[in-house]
Each structure stands twice: as structure tokens, then as C-alpha cells.
Scaffold this motif. Sequence first.
Motif, PDB file in Angstrom:
ATOM      1  N   ASN B  37       0.812  -1.213   0.000  1.00  0.00           N
ATOM      2  CA  ASN B  37       0.000   0.000   0.000  1.00  0.00           C
ATOM      3  C   ASN B  37       0.846   1.264   0.000  1.00  0.00           C
ATOM      4  O   ASN B  37       1.997   1.260   0.440  1.00  0.00           O
ATOM      5  N   ALA B  38       0.234   2.355  -0.467  1.00  0.00           N
ATOM      6  CA  ALA B  38       0.896   3.658  -0.412  1.00  0.00           C
ATOM      7  C   ALA B  38       0.998   4.089   1.052  1.00  0.00           C
ATOM      8  O   ALA B  38       0.180   3.718   1.870  1.00  0.00           O
ATOM      9  N   PRO B  39       2.031   4.872   1.375  1.00  0.00           N
ATOM     10  CA  PRO B  39       2.126   5.380   2.735  1.00  0.00           C
ATOM     11  C   PRO B  39       0.922   6.284   3.055  1.00  0.00           C
ATOM     12  O   PRO B  39       0.276   6.739   2.121  1.00  0.00           O
ATOM     13  N   VAL B  40       0.610   6.558   4.286  1.00  0.00           N
ATOM     14  CA  VAL B  40       1.276   6.142   5.504  1.00  0.00           C
ATOM     15  C   VAL B  40       0.810   4.726   5.854  1.00  0.00           C
ATOM     16  O   VAL B  40      -0.377   4.437   5.799  1.00  0.00           O
ATOM     17  N   ARG B  41       1.728   3.882   6.278  1.00  0.00           N
ATOM     18  CA  ARG B  41       1.406   2.470   6.492  1.00  0.00           C
ATOM     19  C   ARG B  41       1.279   2.062   7.954  1.00  0.00           C
ATOM     20  O   ARG B  41       0.792   0.965   8.229  1.00  0.00           O
ATOM     21  N   ILE B  42       1.788   2.847   8.863  1.00  0.00           N
ATOM     22  CA  ILE B  42       1.727   2.452  10.277  1.00  0.00           C
ATOM     23  C   ILE B  42       1.318   3.635  11.142  1.00  0.00           C
ATOM     24  O   ILE B  42       1.550   4.790  10.790  1.00  0.00           O
ATOM     25  N   GLU B  44       0.828   4.369  15.580  1.00  0.00           N
ATOM     26  CA  GLU B  44       0.708   3.886  16.955  1.00  0.00           C
ATOM     27  C   GLU B  44      -0.546   4.481  17.575  1.00  0.00           C
ATOM     28  O   GLU B  44      -0.857   5.648  17.353  1.00  0.00           O
ATOM     29  N   THR B  45      -1.283   3.664  18.315  1.00  0.00           N
ATOM     30  CA  THR B  45      -2.413   4.180  19.087  1.00  0.00           C
ATOM     31  C   THR B  45      -2.106   3.943  20.566  1.00  0.00           C
ATOM     32  O   THR B  45      -1.078   3.354  20.906  1.00  0.00           O
ATOM     33  N   MET B  49      -0.896  -1.005  17.687  1.00  0.00           N
ATOM     34  CA  MET B  49      -0.332  -0.439  16.465  1.00  0.00           C
ATOM     35  C   MET B  49      -1.216  -0.820  15.298  1.00  0.00           C
ATOM     36  O   MET B  49      -1.705  -1.948  15.213  1.00  0.00           O
ATOM     37  N   ILE B  53       0.215  -2.595   5.450  1.00  0.00           N
ATOM     38  CA  ILE B  53       1.368  -2.807   4.572  1.00  0.00           C
ATOM     39  C   ILE B  53       0.893  -3.279   3.202  1.00  0.00           C
ATOM     40  O   ILE B  53       1.462  -2.912   2.175  1.00  0.00           O
ATOM     41  N   ASP B 174      -6.094  11.402  12.906  1.00  0.00           N
ATOM     42  CA  ASP B 174      -5.200  12.466  13.322  1.00  0.00           C
ATOM     43  C   ASP B 174      -5.993  13.408  14.232  1.00  0.00           C
ATOM     44  O   ASP B 174      -7.056  13.892  13.838  1.00  0.00           O
ATOM     45  N   PRO B 180      -8.079  10.040   8.665  1.00  0.00           N
ATOM     46  CA  PRO B 180      -7.363   8.792   8.983  1.00  0.00           C
ATOM     47  C   PRO B 180      -5.851   8.994   8.904  1.00  0.00           C
ATOM     48  O   PRO B 180      -5.354   9.695   8.028  1.00  0.00           O
ATOM     49  N   LEU B 182      -3.720   6.451   8.502  1.00  0.00           N
ATOM     50  CA  LEU B 182      -3.165   5.525   7.520  1.00  0.00           C
ATOM     51  C   LEU B 182      -3.658   5.880   6.123  1.00  0.00           C
ATOM     52  O   LEU B 182      -4.782   6.361   5.948  1.00  0.00           O
ATOM     53  N   GLY B 183      -2.819   5.610   5.135  1.00  0.00           N
ATOM     54  CA  GLY B 183      -3.186   5.880   3.752  1.00  0.00           C
ATOM     55  C   GLY B 183      -4.427   5.126   3.316  1.00  0.00           C
ATOM     56  O   GLY B 183      -5.176   5.590   2.451  1.00  0.00           O
TER      57      GLY B 183
END
Lengths: 248, 305
Positions: B37-42, B44-45, B49, B53, B174, B180, B182-183
Amino acid sequence: MSPARLSVVGNEAVGPYALLRLRRGALEPGVPGQFFMLRPPGRLLPRPMSLCLAPVGELGFLVDPIGPGTRALTALEPGDEVDVLGPLGNGFRLDPERPLLVGGGIGVAPFPYLSERLGCPPALLGFRTADHAEAAALVPNAEVVLEPTLVTDALAPGFDVLACGPEPMLTAVSRLAPGAQLAWEAPMACGFGACYGCAVEVDGRMARLCVEGPVISARAEMTTEGGVALSVAACSSGRALARRGGGR
Amino acid sequence: MILNASGCLDALTAPEVAREFDAFVTKTVTPLQREGNAPVRIAETDVGMLNSIGLANPGIDTFLADVLPRLLDLGPPVWVSVGGFAAAEYADLCARLERTDAAAIELNLSCPNVAAPEDEATAIVAAARAATGKPLFAKLSPALPDLPAVALAAAAAGADGLALVNTIRGLALDPATLRPRLGTAAGGLSGPALRPVALAAVHTCFRATGLPIVGMGGVETGAHALELIAAGASAVALGTVLFADPGAAARVREELAGEARQRGFADPLAARGVAHADLDGAPPGPVVRVADGARKRSAQVGLKV
């Protein structure tokens, strides 16, 4: 491979940033531009931080408190301990003939150590505010510009550029200085190739920044379309990444 | 026996980490190369996590030619995780692994969006079983509406063991933009939040199938590992913890031995299934008998039935 538990020597404000100094223990400082994973107390994942200063017996990191992890790092006090893994990744090549350090915001982080290793070359640093620009005092021989002036407005030709800063700045720098060494950043969970979280697009394929970067030569990553050199986009989604100095 | 969770370690970039494991499980290999997948891939919460990917991998051709030989050279037995979109793809992947020295195959069956999960699991596991004599482990999503039914279907179709659990769907926003992080918007949640989910999954599937189970989900310490074993796991895999502590395998192994000893167990596996003992002291254990083939093939890779 296990993180080392290092004790905090000091944590001083530098404008809105914090200079976190750790007792080095058995860790090597590595090459400027390499990074370490620092695990903030109470957080699940460590944060990638490029080394800012390497005084004898210490490792220094410039931290921008932009999220819970980086805020926890800036709140550390002397005597506290923090788990550190590194040095990791590929740093700057230290062989440029006419080096010029070009940084934006917290992208100044790796430059004090880099400047020391290169014999204090000229530096061009851009910041949002005069408060942020206090970090320029860490870099000898630095010219500072404040927004709305950008580093690319003041970038003179004829230098071997080593740059670190936000993605749009690196993209712009790579157009003006095609051979520049660029220190990119991406969210990163591990720093040693395990999580695949820091993948960025390089030469049309996805590459893990922790393994193939974070410093990547602009020339190596550029593709040419219709005579116009286009730099790689580190984050094709365009979503703001955590700035250099670490993730949130 | 301590393994890594699939996709949480690249043995070629960190061989010294991989060598700490009793077996190395590969990132899922698919028929064709996937960039992911395109970023953002990770992200933390506060409780774990998120990742998206996107099954990035070189595809089975490159994997067999360039990757597997180097993995086998590292030393630990290699379990290959495979994934596809149809039973025939799983069968083809297994058939091609049949001629290699891979120790076992993990079938990544964790897609939670399948309409008829029991039928799908039956079809995939049966096709894979027909294609290989290697030990087959079915990795299942804990989000399945009836997980033990799918586990039973996998067992009946020829799975020699289960790998429990994969991540569950999660979303992080965010705080400033409320978009979101993640991408792909949602992603897979791992880490501490998954621990009770994994325990429940292992507990119920052990009871339902009696198959050897590789338990995983939020394990950070030997005590966490012992809990999974008590719920029925025969082995434990480490995932998210490796990102913060690449030396976790050796640490957890040592802690696990200590935790077991403290409770009077001669070794950690002596605690297997004790969570199932009822208050009257009836012997713990599953309610079904494991097929001889599954028993034999699991023993090949060191897993207790």
C-alpha cells in the motif's frame, strides 16, 4: 540485537525543541544522518531520531514535541532511562568537495554532528519562526532564513548539497541541486527492516527507508520525464509525515 | 517453541534476530509480486499499532529463486506463509513449495470479508492439502463470526495446526485534522489490545479442534506467552513486540521458563491447556481427537498435540 538502556544526562530546551542528551554506553555514534530508535516511556513503539550531537561519552538528539511519543521524550529528566537501538540506516557520504548543509525546521537535527565531521561547512537553515531558529545556534557557520523566505530562495549554485527537512523542501532542493544527498523521513516502527512501515517510492518501486535510506542521493532516485527531472515522492499520499526528529 | 509472527521480521535484513527463533515464518508470499500500500502504512495508538502494509512481497517466482535459498541458509527451519485470492492459487503456491526445504506452510486465511468463511476455509485448505505433504497451518482472523466453526472446517479439510490470531481492523484519526492516519484509512490492529482477543481465540479453537496452535497477539513477556499456552497453544509467536525489542525472542523464552517453573510446571508446555481444567479438577483438554496425519506432521515441526 537488543536496545541498550541509556541514562539521560540532560534535556534542555532549544527554542520549541529539546536537546536530549544520553550517556552513550557501548553504542557507537555512527555516521551523520544515521538514526537511532528511542522508545519513549509508556509508548508501544520506538521513534526514529537522527543523531544531533556526539560529544565524548554522549549521544544527543534534537526532539520536536509534536505527539505523545516525542512529548514523552522531551519530558525525560536526568537520571531517567530510555531504550535505544542504533545506529541504523545509511548516513551522509562525507566526501563532498564543496559541502553546503541545507535544512528546514527540525531537519536541522543531524547537522551539528554532520558539520563537525565535515569541518564546519556553510549551512543554510530555514525556520518558521525566530523561536524555532534558536536551533541554528547548534550549527556553526549557518545562515538563517525565516518564513516566508524559503531555503530554496537563498540557495546558491555550485555546492554539494546535503539536505534534511520536510518533503516539499527536499523535493525543491533536489530540483535545484540534482546531486544532493537528501535525508528523508517516514513513520517507522522498527528501524531495521522488519515492519515495512517506512516504505517510500524510489525509482518507481517501494523501498524501506530504514534499509535503503534515510539518506538517498537525489541523482539515484530521480526519473526524467520530458527533460524535467522529478524527484521521488517520499509520501505519495501527500499526508503530512512526522517531521525529522521522529514520529509522533 | 517461539516463532515470529508473519510479516513482523525480515530475516535477511536482521539475520541475528531471526536466528533467535525456533523457526522463522516468512512474510506472506502471493502468486505475483505486490508493492504493497501507499504510505502512511503504520500508526501507533494508545492500545496498539495499526498497519496497512498490503502484503508487500516479491511474488512466488522471485521468492523461490532469490529469497528462500538465503532464508534456508540462516539455520532456523523456515515456515512459508502463503496467500492468494482463490483456492487454486493456494494450491499452486503449496505445490511449488513442496519441492523445497520449507519446514511448514502457513495458509494466510485471514481475510475477514469472505461471505461464507467455513466453505472458503474448507476449499482452500483442501486444495492446499492435496498439493503438499508438508505441515499446514491455517492462520485465521479472530474477527470471524464463528471462529471455532472455521477452525473445525480447516481441521476437517486437512490442516495440521492453527495460527491464531491475525490482526483485527482498526482506525486511527489524526487528532488535529480528524482524518485517517493511515493511507488506507483502516488497518490491522496488533499489540497489547490483541492479547485478550488472541487468548479467547486460542482457548475456543483448542477446545473445538485439539489441533496444535501457534498462539500470537500482543505477547510482550514470558507471562503473556504462558497464558497462551495455558489456553491451548503449543507454540507462541512474537510480532509487534519485535519492533521495540528485536531481542525479545531470547528474553521471552527465558521469562517463559521462569514463569512456568514458578507455577510448578516442569516446562512451559506442561501448562498447555490448563485454562480448560474445570473447577472439579477434571483433566484439561479438547473434546475431539486429532487425526493421525495432523499429529504426525505437527510432530515433524516440533509441535505438541
